[in-house]
Each structure stands twice: as structure tokens, then as C-alpha cells.
Write a protein that holds these residues in place. Structure first.
Motif, PDB file in Angstrom:
ATOM      1  N   THR A 147       0.840  -1.198   0.000  1.00 36.43           N
ATOM      2  CA  THR A 147       0.000   0.000   0.000  1.00 36.43           C
ATOM      3  C   THR A 147       0.874   1.247   0.000  1.00 36.43           C
ATOM      4  OG1 THR A 147      -1.672  -1.207   1.265  1.00 36.43           O
ATOM      5  CG2 THR A 147      -1.873   1.191   1.197  1.00 36.43           C
ATOM      6  N   VAL A 148       0.555   2.169  -0.902  1.00 34.57           N
ATOM      7  CA  VAL A 148       1.266   3.447  -0.981  1.00 34.57           C
ATOM      8  C   VAL A 148       0.262   4.555  -0.685  1.00 34.57           C
ATOM      9  CG1 VAL A 148       2.538   5.043  -2.462  1.00 34.57           C
ATOM     10  CG2 VAL A 148       2.909   2.573  -2.677  1.00 34.57           C
ATOM     11  N   PHE A 149       0.538   5.313   0.361  1.00 32.36           N
ATOM     12  CA  PHE A 149      -0.281   6.470   0.703  1.00 32.36           C
ATOM     13  C   PHE A 149       0.368   7.674   0.032  1.00 32.36           C
ATOM     14  CE2 PHE A 149      -0.845   3.395   4.073  1.00 32.36           C
ATOM     15  CZ  PHE A 149      -2.229   3.366   4.224  1.00 32.36           C
ATOM     16  N   THR A 150      -0.209   8.112  -1.091  1.00 30.47           N
ATOM     17  CA  THR A 150       0.405   9.203  -1.855  1.00 30.47           C
ATOM     18  C   THR A 150       0.062  10.573  -1.296  1.00 30.47           C
ATOM     19  OG1 THR A 150      -1.430   9.246  -3.427  1.00 30.47           O
ATOM     20  CG2 THR A 150       0.449   7.825  -3.964  1.00 30.47           C
ATOM     21  N   GLU A 151      -0.977  10.644  -0.460  1.00 30.43           N
ATOM     22  CA  GLU A 151      -1.382  11.907   0.153  1.00 30.43           C
ATOM     23  C   GLU A 151      -1.879  11.643   1.573  1.00 30.43           C
ATOM     24  OE1 GLU A 151      -4.170  13.876  -2.466  1.00 30.43           O
ATOM     25  OE2 GLU A 151      -2.856  13.609  -4.188  1.00 30.43           O
ATOM     26  N   SER A 152      -2.134  12.696   2.321  1.00 30.14           N
ATOM     27  CA  SER A 152      -2.502  12.561   3.733  1.00 30.14           C
ATOM     28  C   SER A 152      -3.941  12.099   3.939  1.00 30.14           C
ATOM     29  CB  SER A 152      -2.297  13.902   4.438  1.00 30.14           C
ATOM     30  OG  SER A 152      -3.189  14.862   3.909  1.00 30.14           O
ATOM     31  N   SER A 153      -4.187  11.633   5.152  1.00 28.14           N
ATOM     32  CA  SER A 153      -5.523  11.296   5.655  1.00 28.14           C
ATOM     33  C   SER A 153      -6.192  10.132   4.932  1.00 28.14           C
ATOM     34  CB  SER A 153      -6.448  12.522   5.611  1.00 28.14           C
ATOM     35  OG  SER A 153      -5.896  13.577   6.383  1.00 28.14           O
ATOM     36  N   ALA A 154      -5.437   9.277   4.276  1.00 28.06           N
ATOM     37  CA  ALA A 154      -6.001   8.066   3.678  1.00 28.06           C
ATOM     38  C   ALA A 154      -5.915   6.939   4.711  1.00 28.06           C
ATOM     39  CB  ALA A 154      -5.234   7.700   2.416  1.00 28.06           C
ATOM     40  N   SER A 155      -6.726   5.886   4.518  1.00 32.24           N
ATOM     41  CA  SER A 155      -6.690   4.770   5.461  1.00 32.24           C
ATOM     42  C   SER A 155      -6.845   3.444   4.727  1.00 32.24           C
ATOM     43  CB  SER A 155      -7.796   4.915   6.510  1.00 32.24           C
ATOM     44  OG  SER A 155      -9.067   4.816   5.904  1.00 32.24           O
ATOM     45  N   ALA A 156      -6.264   2.399   5.322  1.00 29.97           N
ATOM     46  CA  ALA A 156      -6.378   1.059   4.768  1.00 29.97           C
ATOM     47  C   ALA A 156      -6.469   0.057   5.912  1.00 29.97           C
ATOM     48  CB  ALA A 156      -5.177   0.737   3.882  1.00 29.97           C
ATOM     49  N   SER A 157      -7.306  -0.947   5.739  1.00 30.17           N
ATOM     50  CA  SER A 157      -7.480  -2.007   6.718  1.00 30.17           C
ATOM     51  C   SER A 157      -7.444  -3.337   5.978  1.00 30.17           C
ATOM     52  CB  SER A 157      -8.821  -1.843   7.432  1.00 30.17           C
ATOM     53  OG  SER A 157      -9.122  -2.990   8.201  1.00 30.17           O
ATOM     54  N   HIS A 158      -6.686  -4.315   6.512  1.00 23.47           N
ATOM     55  CA  HIS A 158      -6.584  -5.620   5.859  1.00 23.47           C
ATOM     56  C   HIS A 158      -6.824  -6.708   6.893  1.00 23.47           C
ATOM     57  CE1 HIS A 158      -4.298  -8.331   2.808  1.00 23.47           C
ATOM     58  NE2 HIS A 158      -5.309  -8.954   3.358  1.00 23.47           N
ATOM     59  N   LYS A 159      -7.839  -7.526   6.597  1.00 19.03           N
ATOM     60  CA  LYS A 159      -8.148  -8.682   7.440  1.00 19.03           C
ATOM     61  C   LYS A 159      -8.087  -9.912   6.540  1.00 19.03           C
ATOM     62  CE  LYS A 159     -11.098  -6.007  10.426  1.00 19.03           C
ATOM     63  NZ  LYS A 159     -11.730  -4.844   9.881  1.00 19.03           N
ATOM     64  N   GLY A 160      -7.504 -11.005   7.049  1.00 18.99           N
ATOM     65  CA  GLY A 160      -7.381 -12.178   6.206  1.00 18.99           C
ATOM     66  C   GLY A 160      -7.307 -13.468   6.977  1.00 18.99           C
ATOM     67  N   LEU A 161      -7.549 -14.567   6.239  1.00 17.84           N
ATOM     68  CA  LEU A 161      -7.481 -15.905   6.796  1.00 17.84           C
ATOM     69  C   LEU A 161      -6.936 -16.824   5.720  1.00 17.84           C
ATOM     70  CD1 LEU A 161      -8.184 -18.028   9.011  1.00 17.84           C
ATOM     71  CD2 LEU A 161     -10.432 -18.222   7.897  1.00 17.84           C
ATOM     72  N   SER A 162      -5.940 -17.624   6.097  1.00 17.98           N
ATOM     73  CA  SER A 162      -5.399 -18.652   5.213  1.00 17.98           C
ATOM     74  C   SER A 162      -5.580 -20.004   5.887  1.00 17.98           C
ATOM     75  CB  SER A 162      -3.909 -18.431   4.936  1.00 17.98           C
ATOM     76  OG  SER A 162      -3.723 -17.236   4.193  1.00 17.98           O
ATOM     77  N   VAL A 163      -6.104 -20.974   5.150  1.00 13.81           N
ATOM     78  CA  VAL A 163      -6.337 -22.302   5.669  1.00 13.81           C
ATOM     79  C   VAL A 163      -5.427 -23.267   4.911  1.00 13.81           C
ATOM     80  CG1 VAL A 163      -8.030 -24.138   6.039  1.00 13.81           C
ATOM     81  CG2 VAL A 163      -8.728 -21.738   6.218  1.00 13.81           C
ATOM     82  N   LEU A 164      -4.524 -23.916   5.644  1.00 12.94           N
ATOM     83  CA  LEU A 164      -3.601 -24.876   5.047  1.00 12.94           C
ATOM     84  C   LEU A 164      -4.038 -26.292   5.375  1.00 12.94           C
ATOM     85  CD1 LEU A 164      -0.226 -23.172   6.046  1.00 12.94           C
ATOM     86  CD2 LEU A 164      -1.435 -22.992   3.864  1.00 12.94           C
ATOM     87  N   SER A 165      -3.743 -27.208   4.446  1.00 10.94           N
ATOM     88  CA  SER A 165      -4.020 -28.612   4.717  1.00 10.94           C
ATOM     89  C   SER A 165      -3.005 -29.475   3.980  1.00 10.94           C
ATOM     90  CB  SER A 165      -5.444 -28.978   4.269  1.00 10.94           C
ATOM     91  OG  SER A 165      -5.572 -28.852   2.873  1.00 10.94           O
ATOM     92  N   GLY A 166      -2.746 -30.647   4.521  1.00 13.46           N
ATOM     93  CA  GLY A 166      -1.797 -31.546   3.880  1.00 13.46           C
ATOM     94  C   GLY A 166      -0.425 -30.904   3.747  1.00 13.46           C
ATOM     95  N   GLU A 167       0.093 -30.891   2.521  1.00 13.35           N
ATOM     96  CA  GLU A 167       1.412 -30.318   2.264  1.00 13.35           C
ATOM     97  C   GLU A 167       1.348 -28.918   1.653  1.00 13.35           C
ATOM     98  OE1 GLU A 167       4.062 -32.965   0.237  1.00 13.35           O
ATOM     99  OE2 GLU A 167       3.299 -34.697   1.326  1.00 13.35           O
ATOM    100  N   SER A 168       0.199 -28.289   1.711  1.00 16.78           N
ATOM    101  CA  SER A 168       0.086 -26.946   1.123  1.00 16.78           C
ATOM    102  C   SER A 168       0.945 -25.954   1.886  1.00 16.78           C
ATOM    103  CB  SER A 168      -1.369 -26.484   1.080  1.00 16.78           C
ATOM    104  OG  SER A 168      -1.899 -26.361   2.370  1.00 16.78           O
ATOM    105  N   GLN A 169       1.436 -24.963   1.129  1.00 15.94           N
ATOM    106  CA  GLN A 169       2.279 -23.913   1.703  1.00 15.94           C
ATOM    107  C   GLN A 169       1.683 -22.571   1.394  1.00 15.94           C
ATOM    108  OE1 GLN A 169       6.473 -24.247   0.790  1.00 15.94           O
ATOM    109  NE2 GLN A 169       6.202 -26.386   0.249  1.00 15.94           N
TER     110      GLN A 169
END
Length: 170
Positions: free
Chosen positions: A148-170
Motif C-alpha cells: 500500500t502506498v499512501f500518496t497523500e494525507s488522511s487516507a486509510s487502509a485495513s486488511h483482514k485475512g485468513l489462510s487455511v492450510l491442509s496436507g502439504e500446502s504452503q
């Protein structure tokens, strides 16, 4: 479109994003003009179904531009049919104008035999707001990069996430 398509290429440090920049042939372009509010959620789907033959490589490019005080919700879904073998090297460039609002969700439900890389680049101008929700499941190898690049003032960003692994997944 041209000034936005490879806006960060000169400073890009992710080699997979650079490869996408010079290799993509397909993708999606969304432009929401100034003062426009899109009420319905925009759904983008990339589905891979290769069950025979050699693995394939895909380079989808997503470009989303919201003008001043524009607003929208976008859901990007990347999935693969069971048994599909592929490498998906996707790149999303998202630009928010002054006071713009974007709810951006990405869902990766890849084939267990697939590798999928997704580079998200966000450029936020004054008083813009970005809400990100990510969900990842499946795939042999999944890599997500968010910058994320904030090119000017007073901007906002929120990131929520979930990763589910199983077996040999990476």
C-alpha cells in the motif's frame, strides 16, 4: 489506462509482479468515474480447469481505478477445478482517487496441484479508504503480497485475512 497499468514498474522489487507486467495478455479493467457510487458488488472470477496435458502458466492483470469520491465493492475469486495443474501469476493494481472508498475482497480456492501468486498494489490519495478482506484455501503453493502506498494525507487502509492450510500446502 497507460499511466496506471505499470505505475510501479520502476520501483518494483517483486520479480513475479515484473514478469506479469511484461507477460500478461488477459485481464480485467474497472473504472469508476468521479462521484459515482456503485451499489451492487462487482464479482470477478478467474477459474482454471486443466486436467490433462502439461501444466499451464497464466498472467492475469487486474486494474481498478476509482475517481474522486467514487465508491464500490469488488470481490476477486481465483479458483481451480480439482486435479488442475497450473501456475497462476496474477497482479492487481488498485488506484483510489481523493475521497474514494473501496471494499476489496479476494478469495483463492485453488486446485491442490496448483501454485498461485497474487501481487496487490494499492495507491491511495487524500482521504481515500480501502478495506481489504482475504481468504485463501487449497493450492500446493500460495503467495500473496500486498503493498500500500499512501500518496497523500488522511487516507486509510485495513486488511483482514485468513489462510487455511491442509496436507502439504504452503
Amino acid at each position: 489506462v497507460r499511466p496506471y497499468l505499470a505505475a510501479n514498474a520502476d520501483n518494483e522489487t517483486n520479480p513475479f509482479s515484473l514478469i506479469n507486467t511484461f507477460s500478461f495478455k488477459d485481464g480485467v479493467f474497472i473504472y469508476i468515474p468521479d462521484n459515482c457510487a456503485v451499489e451492487e458488488t462487482l464479482n470477478l472470477s478467474f477459474v482454471t480447469s486443466l486436467t490433462e496435458g502439461k501444466p499451464e502458466v497464466f498472467y492475469p492483470r487486474i486494474l481498478i481505478i476509482l475517481g474522486k469520491r467514487a465508491s464500490a465493492s469488488v470481490v476477486l475469486t481465483m479458483s481451480g477445478v480439482a486435479g488442475s495443474r497450473y501456475f497462476n501469476n496474477a497482479d492487481a493494481q488498485i488506484h483510489l482517487g481523493e475521497g474514494a472508498r473501496l471494499n476489496y475482497s479476494y478469495v483463492q480456492r485453488e486446485s491442490k496441484e496448483a501454485s498461485s501468486f497474487l501481487s496487490n498494489r494499492y495507491n491511495l490519495k487524500k482521504e481515500s479508504a480501502l478495506n481489504i478482506l482475504s481468504f485463501t484455501a487449497g493450492g500446493a503453493l500460495i503467495r500473496n503480497e500486498n503493498h500500500t502506498v499512501f500518496t497523500e494525507s488522511s487516507a486509510s487502509a485495513s486488511h483482514k485475512g485468513l489462510s487455511v492450510l491442509s496436507g502439504e500446502s504452503q
